[in-house]
Design a protein around this motif. Structure first.
Motif, PDB file in Angstrom:
ATOM      1  N   SER A 136       0.769  -1.222   0.051  1.00 44.24           N
ATOM      2  CA  SER A 136      -0.159   0.216   0.115  1.00 44.24           C
ATOM      3  C   SER A 136       0.937   1.281  -0.092  1.00 44.24           C
ATOM      4  CB  SER A 136      -0.846  -0.182   1.161  1.00 44.24           C
ATOM      5  OG  SER A 136      -0.071   0.074   2.324  1.00 44.24           O
ATOM      6  N   SER A 137       1.877   1.093   0.238  1.00 45.75           N
ATOM      7  CA  SER A 137       3.129   2.309   0.314  1.00 45.75           C
ATOM      8  C   SER A 137       3.769   2.394  -1.185  1.00 45.75           C
ATOM      9  CB  SER A 137       4.326   2.117   1.235  1.00 45.75           C
ATOM     10  OG  SER A 137       3.505   2.230   2.512  1.00 45.75           O
ATOM     11  N   PRO A 138       4.259   3.678  -1.541  1.00 42.49           N
ATOM     12  CA  PRO A 138       4.943   3.691  -2.782  1.00 42.49           C
ATOM     13  C   PRO A 138       5.851   2.603  -3.039  1.00 42.49           C
ATOM     14  CG  PRO A 138       4.483   5.788  -2.126  1.00 42.49           C
ATOM     15  CD  PRO A 138       4.345   4.891  -0.988  1.00 42.49           C
ATOM     16  N   THR A 139       6.120   1.972  -4.178  1.00 41.57           N
ATOM     17  CA  THR A 139       7.276   1.022  -4.456  1.00 41.57           C
ATOM     18  C   THR A 139       8.424   1.770  -5.097  1.00 41.57           C
ATOM     19  OG1 THR A 139       5.962   0.404  -6.549  1.00 41.57           O
ATOM     20  CG2 THR A 139       5.714  -0.860  -4.758  1.00 41.57           C
ATOM     21  N   THR A 140       8.010   3.096  -5.532  1.00 43.97           N
ATOM     22  CA  THR A 140       9.446   3.519  -6.371  1.00 43.97           C
ATOM     23  C   THR A 140       9.964   4.826  -5.102  1.00 43.97           C
ATOM     24  OG1 THR A 140       7.677   5.210  -7.069  1.00 43.97           O
ATOM     25  CG2 THR A 140       8.655   3.541  -8.438  1.00 43.97           C
ATOM     26  N   GLY A 141      11.295   5.207  -5.259  1.00 48.83           N
ATOM     27  CA  GLY A 141      11.693   6.212  -4.270  1.00 48.83           C
ATOM     28  C   GLY A 141      12.256   5.879  -3.261  1.00 48.83           C
TER      29      GLY A 141
END
Lengths: 66, 253
Positions: free
Chosen positions: B245-250
């Motif tokens: 559910s959290s961004p997979t990028t950055g």
């Protein structure tokens, strides 16, 4: 003369209203319905509906349920 | 959260059965906590030892009454009981119960449809207690019932909704409101019923035989509200694998 009132033998009465008065103390009790011989007797007919010998009478009211 | 049955808007999707309350004095606070849209009562022979006051309490609150035909085992008996209830309580609404088996308290499908048809013809607004069978539910709708009330599990069992897929199938099969009736044990059962698409939930024992009926009444009301909101919100599809559910990028590193 006897009738069957709520499943038990009971003395007869001249009318449904007379029977209600003896059974519940009021001629037109609220929240009550009456059937004679399996047919509902409307409230308006209580004073006039006679009860021949052996009439099967049900007097019901609302109780907690369901 | 209201529900409309037979063109009449009821103020709440929680319906309350009054059977089983340890004391009539509890009825008032339970009604305040539950704020039910309908309240069921049974019809029984009068007796000298009658406990008075039930109708007085209910009439004071103004909540619509739904007399039932509980205990009836034939269409003939249920029809007469409904007619007596209409006369005594001045309502054409009836929760139609025709019990086919004293142990399971399952409805007798044939007698039920027969009684429903007769009562609809007679001008009643019929809400039948039925099984979670979509075919029978459709039959009941076909003869003119205003809603169908499938059981979640046996009356008084508190087992909740044993077959959620069947309840969903009933909801899909009919266009009249579906009211989950019987089996509710606690708030999450009521919520689940609403999530499955039921329009209302009837609870009696879950409230009346709880340790604290007033608190449970409130819980059931909140459960129904939560379930209805969840249904409206649209649950996410079930997945068998995780999905971040959290961004997979950055991410650092």
């Amino acid at each position: 003369m006897t009738i069957v009132l709520n499943g038990a033998d009971a003395p007869g009465a001249a009318s449904v209203a007379d029977l209600l008065e003896r059974h519940l103390g009021v001629r037109e009790p609220h929240g009550v319905a009456v059937a004679v011989g399996g047919e509902v007797v409307p409230r308006s007919g209580w004073p006039y509906r006679s009860l021949p010998e052996g009439s099967v009478v049900e007097i019901v009211t609302a109780v907690q349920g369901g | 959260m209201s529900v409309t049955i037979a063109g009449r808007e009821l103020g709440s999707a929680l319906f309350l059965g009054t059977g089983g309350l340890p004391s009539l004095a509890l009825l008032d606070p339970v009604l305040v906590a539950a704020r039910p849209g309908l309240v069921t009562v049974s019809v029984r022979r009068t007796s000298a030892a009658q406990e008075g006051g039930l109708l007085d309490v209910l009439r004071r609150t103004g909540v619509p009454l739904l007399p039932n035909t509980a205990g009836c085992t034939s269409a003939r008996e249920a029809v007469l009981t409904a007619r007596l209830a209409r006369e005594a309580l001045e309502t054409t609404w009836v929760k139609l119960e025709v019990i086919g088996d004293e142990a399971s308290l399952m409805p007798d499908a044939l007698e039920l449809v027969d009684a429903a048809e007769t009562l609809v013809r007679d001008g009643f607004v019929v809400l039948p207690y039925t099984t979670d069978d979509p075919v029978l539910a459709r039959r009941l709708e076909d003869v003119g019932c205003a809603a169908v009330m499938p059981l979640g599990s046996p009356i008084g069992s508190g087992l909740g909704v044993l077959n959620p897929h069947a309840i969903e199938a009933v909801v899909a099969a009919v266009s009249v409101p579906v009211v989950l009736d019987a089996g509710v044990g606690t708030a999450s059962d009521a919520a689940l019923a609403m999530e499955l698409g039921c329009s209302a939930v009837l609870a009696a024992t879950a409230i009346t035989r709880a340790d604290d009926p007033v608190t449970m009444a409130r819980a059931l009301r909140l459960g129904v509200e939560a379930g209805a909101a969840a249904r409206a919100g649209g649950r996410i599809p079930r997945r068998t694998t995780a999905r971040a559910s959290s961004p997979t990028t950055g991410r650092i590193g």
